[in-house]
Design an enzyme around this catalytic site. Sequence first.
Site, mmCIF file in Angstrom:
data_model
loop_
_atom_site.group_PDB
_atom_site.id
_atom_site.type_symbol
_atom_site.label_atom_id
_atom_site.label_comp_id
_atom_site.label_asym_id
_atom_site.label_seq_id
_atom_site.Cartn_x
_atom_site.Cartn_y
_atom_site.Cartn_z
ATOM 1 N N LYS A 1 0.854 -1.188 0.000
ATOM 2 C CA LYS A 1 0.000 0.000 0.000
ATOM 3 C C LYS A 1 0.890 1.237 0.000
ATOM 4 O O LYS A 1 1.691 1.441 0.908
ATOM 5 C CB LYS A 1 -0.914 0.026 1.218
ATOM 6 N N GLY B 1 -7.985 9.085 10.331
ATOM 7 C CA GLY B 1 -8.233 9.124 11.765
ATOM 8 C C GLY B 1 -9.295 10.094 12.214
ATOM 9 O O GLY B 1 -9.538 10.251 13.411
ATOM 10 N N ALA C 1 -9.505 5.534 4.866
ATOM 11 C CA ALA C 1 -9.355 6.682 5.766
ATOM 12 C C ALA C 1 -10.667 7.429 5.973
ATOM 13 O O ALA C 1 -11.394 7.717 5.028
ATOM 14 C CB ALA C 1 -8.292 7.662 5.268
ATOM 15 N N THR D 1 -8.450 3.296 12.853
ATOM 16 C CA THR D 1 -8.828 4.026 14.061
ATOM 17 C C THR D 1 -10.257 3.735 14.493
ATOM 18 O O THR D 1 -10.550 3.664 15.697
ATOM 19 C CB THR D 1 -8.659 5.552 13.826
#
Length: 344
Positions: free
Chosen positions: A187, A248, A274, A297
């Site tokens: 990635k 996050g 994300a 997260t």
Amino acid sequence: MKRAVLVCCAQGHLVYVEMMQVTINGESRGFSGPMSVDALLRALSLDPRKIAVERNREIVPRSIYETVLVGDGDKLEIVHFIGGGSNVEDKPLIIAGRKFTSRLITGTGKYKDYAQNAAAAAAAGVEMVTVAVRRVNISDPNQPMLVDFLDPKKYVYLPNTAGCYTADDALRTLRLAREAGGWDLVKLEVLGDQKTLYPEMQETLIAAKVLIKEGFQVMVYCSDDPIAARKLEDLGCAAIMPLAAPIGSGLGIQNPVNIRLIIEQCKVPVIVDAGVGTASDAAIAMELGCDGVLMNTAIAEAKDPIRMAVAMKHAVIAGREAYLAGRMPKKLYADPSSPVGGLI
């Protein structure tokens, strides 16, 4: 003018048989005729009990199929019931030639410890986890390592370039990752700003081009820009991973229009990466048509990471099923579910 053809009858004699042309569902067909509707349906191998027939724009009741004759020049519509719903075909998730059952990918950071990380991965049912490349603690080599808890033989490790701000840093990191574990599926993320952690697309494109040339299979974190996504796919990236929101942040899908445009144009998997905060965010991503969702997260910083991992697993499955089913159209006004005719 009607036509006739010379055929051999059962007794071996040659006889002329009158031919007719009939239009069925817009297609012209030839038959010996005239013949009954029932005979024509059987000649077409159709079960009269399962269809409806219109002859010259008039419905033919099933009870008189045997007596109503079809003649030259007649136009027939023959219909049956079909299942309604979505035309979207479900396809397996295949990345760089590898088939995955789970469409959820999780990270390995921010957990209380590796044991909790492993438990969350198991609860989420994932097959792939992202891993960062960091220096070995040579002052305490007996510290626990990720591989002791998440077996690389069970999970596909996806080395990433988290924390890299230049193409050179990303290249160096992934070359070390391949040396450490032999992984060529990676990635790529090259960041442009410490506050937003948005991708630096110029550096990302440079790094992607070099990695692909060196034989890496590149899954690439990128902005939610269809043009940038197309350039990355044209380079040969194995998966396009547009952000939903800043890393996050937990803000969820901020730009569904662009995500949808990226999905429509891409031939490789599109995986939202994300910004997912909770299960509904994951479901929305999948309902848009994404091939998968990557998160860290949202699970690691939940009050109960294991329970959230389970929720995310079900959200991804539910979102995919809803996408395949095809949602109802949105309407400005109410549309009653129950018929209004016959109200008392």
